[in-house]
Design an enzyme around this catalytic site. Structure first.
Site, PDB file in Angstrom:
ATOM      1  N   ASP A  52      17.621 -34.025  37.647  1.00  0.00           N
ATOM      2  CA  ASP A  52      16.903 -34.097  36.371  1.00  0.00           C
ATOM      3  C   ASP A  52      17.693 -33.485  35.217  1.00  0.00           C
ATOM      4  O   ASP A  52      17.631 -33.984  34.089  1.00  0.00           O
ATOM      5  CB  ASP A  52      15.530 -33.415  36.490  1.00  0.00           C
ATOM      6  CG  ASP A  52      14.512 -34.339  37.158  1.00  0.00           C
ATOM      7  OD1 ASP A  52      14.929 -35.375  37.709  1.00  0.00           O
ATOM      8  OD2 ASP A  52      13.308 -34.022  37.119  1.00  0.00           O
ATOM      9  N   ASN A  95      14.390 -40.277  37.158  1.00  0.00           N
ATOM     10  CA  ASN A  95      12.949 -40.089  37.308  1.00  0.00           C
ATOM     11  C   ASN A  95      12.534 -38.790  36.630  1.00  0.00           C
ATOM     12  O   ASN A  95      11.626 -38.104  37.080  1.00  0.00           O
ATOM     13  CB  ASN A  95      12.580 -40.068  38.804  1.00  0.00           C
ATOM     14  CG  ASN A  95      11.088 -40.311  39.023  1.00  0.00           C
ATOM     15  OD1 ASN A  95      10.357 -40.613  38.068  1.00  0.00           O
ATOM     16  ND2 ASN A  95      10.631 -40.165  40.249  1.00  0.00           N
ATOM     17  N   SER A 177      -0.873 -36.260  30.659  1.00  0.00           N
ATOM     18  CA  SER A 177       0.310 -35.444  30.904  1.00  0.00           C
ATOM     19  C   SER A 177       0.499 -34.532  29.714  1.00  0.00           C
ATOM     20  O   SER A 177       0.455 -34.977  28.567  1.00  0.00           O
ATOM     21  CB  SER A 177       1.542 -36.341  31.075  1.00  0.00           C
ATOM     22  OG  SER A 177       2.709 -35.542  31.017  1.00  0.00           O
ATOM     23  N   ASP A 327       2.149 -28.304  39.919  1.00  0.00           N
ATOM     24  CA  ASP A 327       3.260 -28.469  40.861  1.00  0.00           C
ATOM     25  C   ASP A 327       3.139 -27.514  42.045  1.00  0.00           C
ATOM     26  O   ASP A 327       3.232 -27.919  43.205  1.00  0.00           O
ATOM     27  CB  ASP A 327       4.604 -28.258  40.154  1.00  0.00           C
ATOM     28  CG  ASP A 327       4.956 -29.451  39.271  1.00  0.00           C
ATOM     29  OD1 ASP A 327       4.237 -30.473  39.351  1.00  0.00           O
ATOM     30  OD2 ASP A 327       5.940 -29.369  38.514  1.00  0.00           O
ATOM     31  N   LYS A 354       2.775 -38.431  39.032  1.00  0.00           N
ATOM     32  CA  LYS A 354       4.041 -37.687  39.146  1.00  0.00           C
ATOM     33  C   LYS A 354       5.071 -38.537  39.898  1.00  0.00           C
ATOM     34  O   LYS A 354       4.942 -39.746  39.938  1.00  0.00           O
ATOM     35  CB  LYS A 354       3.792 -36.357  39.848  1.00  0.00           C
ATOM     36  CG  LYS A 354       2.819 -35.461  39.103  1.00  0.00           C
ATOM     37  CD  LYS A 354       3.489 -34.687  37.984  1.00  0.00           C
ATOM     38  CE  LYS A 354       2.455 -33.831  37.274  1.00  0.00           C
ATOM     39  NZ  LYS A 354       2.938 -32.602  36.763  1.00  0.00           N
ATOM     40  N   GLU A 355       6.048 -37.874  40.507  1.00  0.00           N
ATOM     41  CA  GLU A 355       7.128 -38.590  41.177  1.00  0.00           C
ATOM     42  C   GLU A 355       6.602 -39.678  42.112  1.00  0.00           C
ATOM     43  O   GLU A 355       7.222 -40.711  42.314  1.00  0.00           O
ATOM     44  CB  GLU A 355       8.013 -37.611  41.953  1.00  0.00           C
ATOM     45  CG  GLU A 355       9.010 -36.849  41.104  1.00  0.00           C
ATOM     46  CD  GLU A 355       8.410 -35.697  40.309  1.00  0.00           C
ATOM     47  OE1 GLU A 355       7.166 -35.609  40.186  1.00  0.00           O
ATOM     48  OE2 GLU A 355       9.203 -34.880  39.801  1.00  0.00           O
ATOM     49  N   HIS A 401      10.760 -34.661  45.636  1.00  0.00           N
ATOM     50  CA  HIS A 401      11.303 -33.379  46.076  1.00  0.00           C
ATOM     51  C   HIS A 401      10.231 -32.439  46.600  1.00  0.00           C
ATOM     52  O   HIS A 401      10.424 -31.742  47.588  1.00  0.00           O
ATOM     53  CB  HIS A 401      12.081 -32.735  44.925  1.00  0.00           C
ATOM     54  CG  HIS A 401      11.297 -32.591  43.648  1.00  0.00           C
ATOM     55  ND1 HIS A 401      11.320 -31.470  42.882  1.00  0.00           N
ATOM     56  CD2 HIS A 401      10.449 -33.433  43.006  1.00  0.00           C
ATOM     57  CE1 HIS A 401      10.556 -31.631  41.828  1.00  0.00           C
ATOM     58  NE2 HIS A 401      10.009 -32.813  41.883  1.00  0.00           N
ATOM     59  N   ARG A 402       9.091 -32.409  45.939  1.00  0.00           N
ATOM     60  CA  ARG A 402       8.065 -31.433  46.361  1.00  0.00           C
ATOM     61  C   ARG A 402       7.414 -31.814  47.687  1.00  0.00           C
ATOM     62  O   ARG A 402       6.999 -30.941  48.446  1.00  0.00           O
ATOM     63  CB  ARG A 402       7.009 -31.240  45.275  1.00  0.00           C
ATOM     64  CG  ARG A 402       7.619 -30.677  44.019  1.00  0.00           C
ATOM     65  CD  ARG A 402       6.678 -29.934  43.120  1.00  0.00           C
ATOM     66  NE  ARG A 402       7.383 -29.651  41.893  1.00  0.00           N
ATOM     67  CZ  ARG A 402       8.334 -28.733  41.766  1.00  0.00           C
ATOM     68  NH1 ARG A 402       8.665 -27.966  42.779  1.00  0.00           N
ATOM     69  NH2 ARG A 402       8.967 -28.573  40.622  1.00  0.00           N
ATOM     70  N   LYS A 429      16.383 -33.443  43.148  1.00  0.00           N
ATOM     71  CA  LYS A 429      15.770 -33.530  41.813  1.00  0.00           C
ATOM     72  C   LYS A 429      15.709 -32.161  41.153  1.00  0.00           C
ATOM     73  O   LYS A 429      15.938 -32.040  39.947  1.00  0.00           O
ATOM     74  CB  LYS A 429      14.367 -34.129  41.928  1.00  0.00           C
ATOM     75  CG  LYS A 429      13.753 -34.482  40.592  1.00  0.00           C
ATOM     76  CD  LYS A 429      12.554 -35.383  40.782  1.00  0.00           C
ATOM     77  CE  LYS A 429      12.259 -36.166  39.510  1.00  0.00           C
ATOM     78  NZ  LYS A 429      11.596 -35.390  38.487  1.00  0.00           N
TER      79      LYS A 429
END
Ligand code: DC
Length: 676
Positions: A52, A95, A177, A327, A354-355, A401-402, A429
């Protein structure tokens, strides 16, 4: 970074030690943009190096910003000072919502004043993430923005010049958002030279701490925004970005959540200490500390550091509005598996954009472990998972990623099952070295760390096969032959004889064993160091091989190397090659492979290897040499060459390396509990 198809986490038992976290993504990308919009040079320290931030840096450079990398985590940004030196460009933003939204707003304002045409695009998922509310707000102002694909989503074209209407308050929705508001707050100071600009939020503002972070960083760059509640924000007339000259990026508080969780799950005597982010953090996700405490974690901290230990056990179930920590709340969803009742996370509607759709993804994947999960439009309820109901699972990560980092916490399961995480590279990310960092502070019981042994006769290609298999699994490699070669080389350097006659002397053998026990060798990045010298090449010589062959026949030398070899069994796993790996060193190995290529095929391979190195030897001599070695190796009294009883035989005479790798991996899959 793991670029393998999957990473398997053995069951984890304990957590303790210190981690230093990479920089915050949210701060990094905001600071980079603010520095680029300011006049003068800003040195940004502890910057996150991830996908990112890379797309943000690339975009700023494309826009004409001068960037200079001073070291791995420091970048000097020479700001544009409100100018736009490049009139048109296409920006690819991956992204990264933290790049797409603010750059759209900043370019809309800059183009209005200076003219220009810019296209902003990303990966397919970025084109499914909404931006319509921001575009609407900017169009209200008079900015020219077109959708290049589906209305309401990137890709976009931003153009100018345009006359901006700045008198009336600008309205923006805050309930999809918070990045839309952040984007306007970052961009509009560029247009407030002669009048104040007011932004009004329609609907309930979500993720308020992220907006608070934006306001704090704006202040660092000389712009003090007045706010009344979370509804009205006013940028004062005459606002101008001024660089603070130097900015330190805090460690990422969202990334901290995984280590806080590890501490809460498994740090009993010694804490998990997290450096780089602490109780004075300006990041909203630091509030995760409160949520983790509510679940029972013991957390002490200082301004820039946290110490975490397990407290209540099982953890205490929660019913929590997570709007402020969207998050880090994902981490709570996994902790909930270890709680004393169902945990309900509310106010997480933003997860859906989100992602990936994180509500669906989390529910689907936690169910694979056997958990009962209920999900609604903006909530998730996770029931605790008793030991008897846990299942080994291969977890999809949805390029998120999370999801990957959260799933790793399931490896603390009480059923002592391993966890497979698919596509682990998605952590790039925000945290490229997440797994390597995790290994630093978690421990498994050695018996739970998988070992794959590859043995076989000389020149059977076991070293090459071991390295290739290890690469596919993301495992460590133990080239045990190199250890015997090291002993031979160290003996030569110490003036100790290793010829047959000398080895008949027990005193010499004892000295060699002592040398083996105290060898100062280091393995790093494919190189081997002995007493500080790079001996990688020297170890490959015929001479080193011959010395190794002699010293490896000495039982005291083998005994001296045993513990050292076993210490290679480290997270997440090991591929070990050498003759007694499966019989003596790792008798409990998960899989033992014994190569059985014909002497002729091995001679042919060695012949081609030598020819490639411009060394010319007759193939008949090679064959005779290999056959003689085989006889000697099978007959020797100490560690003779023979397959372990439970080894699988692999005749690779007619196989390519790739075919052998596939065969071994197929056997490996059968020994693992994840299914095909
Ligand atoms: O695999 P290699 O050529 O690097 O091995 C060097 C020597 O050490 C060879 O003679 C076999 C011996 N060896 C051993 O006895 N036990 C091991 N585990 C590995 C190698």
């Amino acid at each position: 970074m793991y670029t393998t198809a999957f990473v398997d986490l053995p069951p984890l038992r304990r957590a303790a030690g210190t981690v230093r976290l990479p920089g915050s993504k949210s701060i990094s990308n905001r600071v980079l943009l603010l520095a680029a919009l300011s006049e003068g040079r800003t040195v940004v320290r502890d910057l996150l190096d991830s996908d990112d931030t890379r797309v943000m840096l690339q975009a700023l450079q494309t826009l004409g910003c001068q960037l200079q990398r001073l070291d791995a985590t420091t970048v000097a940004v020479d700001g544009l000072g409100g100018r736009l030196p490049v009139p048109q460009a296409s920006l690819f933003l991956g992204n990264a919502g933290t790049a797409m939204r603010p750059l759209t707003a900043a370019l809309a304002v800059l183009c209005a004043r200076h003219g220009g045409t810019f296209e902003l695009s990303g990966v397919p998922r970025m084109h499914e993430r909404p931006i319509g509310d921001l575009v609407e707000a900017l169009r209200q102002l008079g900015a020219r923005i077109d959708y290049l694909g589906q209305a309401g989503y990137p890709p976009l074209r931003v153009q100018g010049p345009a006359a901006l209407q700045l008198q009336a308050p600008i309205r923006v929705r805050g309930d999809v958002s918070s990045q839309f508001l952040t984007a306007l707050l970052l961009a509009l100071p560029l247009a407030a030279q002669t009048q104040p600009i007011t932004i009004e939020v329609a609907g309930e503002l979500i993720s308020k701490p992220y907006v608070d972070l934006t306001l704090k960083l704006l202040a660092r760059f000389g712009v003090d925004v007045q706010r009344s509640g979370w509804q009205r924000f006013t940028i004062p007339s005459g606002a101008r970005y001024r660089t603070p000259a130097e900015v330190h990026v805090e460690g990422d508080a969202s990334s901290a959540s995984y280590f806080i969780a590890a501490g809460a799950l498994a740090a009993s005597e010694q804490p998990v200490t997290i450096e780089g982010v602490g109780l004075d953090s300006i990041q909203g996700d630091i509030a995760f500390v409160e949520a983790a405490r509510a679940m029972g974690a013991h957390i002490d901290g200082a301004a820039n550091r946290l110490h975490v230990r397990r407290g209540a056990w099982p953890l205490r179930a929660l019913d929590l509005d997570c709007n402020a920590i969207p998050d880090a709340a994902m981490t709570l969803a996994v902790l909930a598996l270890y709680a004393d009742g169902p945990t309900t996370l509310r106010g997480i509607g933003s997860w859906r954009v989100k992602e990936t759709d994180r509500i669906t993804a989390m529910a689907t994947e936690l169910r694979k472990f056997g958990a009962e999960v209920e999900a609604g439009a903006d909530w998730l309820r996770v029931h605790p998972l008793p030991a008897a109901q846990w299942r080994a699972a291969a977890i999809h990560t949805y390029d998120d990623h999370r999801m990957a980092m959260c799933a790793s916490l399931a490896a603390f399961n009480p059923a002592r099952l391993p966890v497979r995480i698919l596509d682990p590279k998605c952590v790039a990310k925000t945290f490229p070295d997440y797994f390597e960092t995790l290994w630093q502070v978690v421990q498994a019981d050695p018996a739970d760390i998988p070992v794959l042994c590859i043995d076989g006769p000389s020149a059977s290609g076991k070293g090459t096969l071991a390295a290739a298999v290890a690469q596919r699994l993301g495992y460590h490699v133990l080239d045990s032959g190199a250890l015997y070669r090291l002993v031979g080389l160290a003996a030569a350097r110490a003036g100790l004889p290793t010829d047959e006659a000398a080895l008949a002397d027990a005193a010499v053998v004892a000295q060699l064993a002592e040398l083996a026990r105290t060898l100062a060798a280091r393995f790093e990045g494919g190189h081997i160091w002995l007493d500080g010298c790079d001996v990688t090449e020297a170890l490959r010589s015929e001479q080193a091989g011959a010395a190794a062959s002699r010293v490896s026949a000495l039982a005291p030398v083998r005994q001296a190397l045993l513990q050292w070899q076993r210490s290679w069994r480290r997270l997440p796993g090991l591929v070990a090659d050498g003759r007694d790996m499966g019989t003596v060193v790792f008798p409990d190995a998960t899989l033992k492979v014994f190569l059985t290529a014909s002497a002729h095929a091995r001679a042919q391979r060695r012949y081609e290897q030598l020819r490639a190195r411009n060394e010319h030897v007759s193939i008949d001599d090679l064959l005779a040499d290999i056959e003689a070695r085989d006889t000697r190796d099978r007959a020797r009294s100490v560690a003779p060459l023979q397959p372990a009883e439970d080894a699988l035989l692999l005749d690779n005479t007619h196989q390519t390396l790739d075919e052998s790798v596939e065969t071994v991996l197929a056997w490996w899959a059968q020994r693992r509990p994840f299914g095909a």
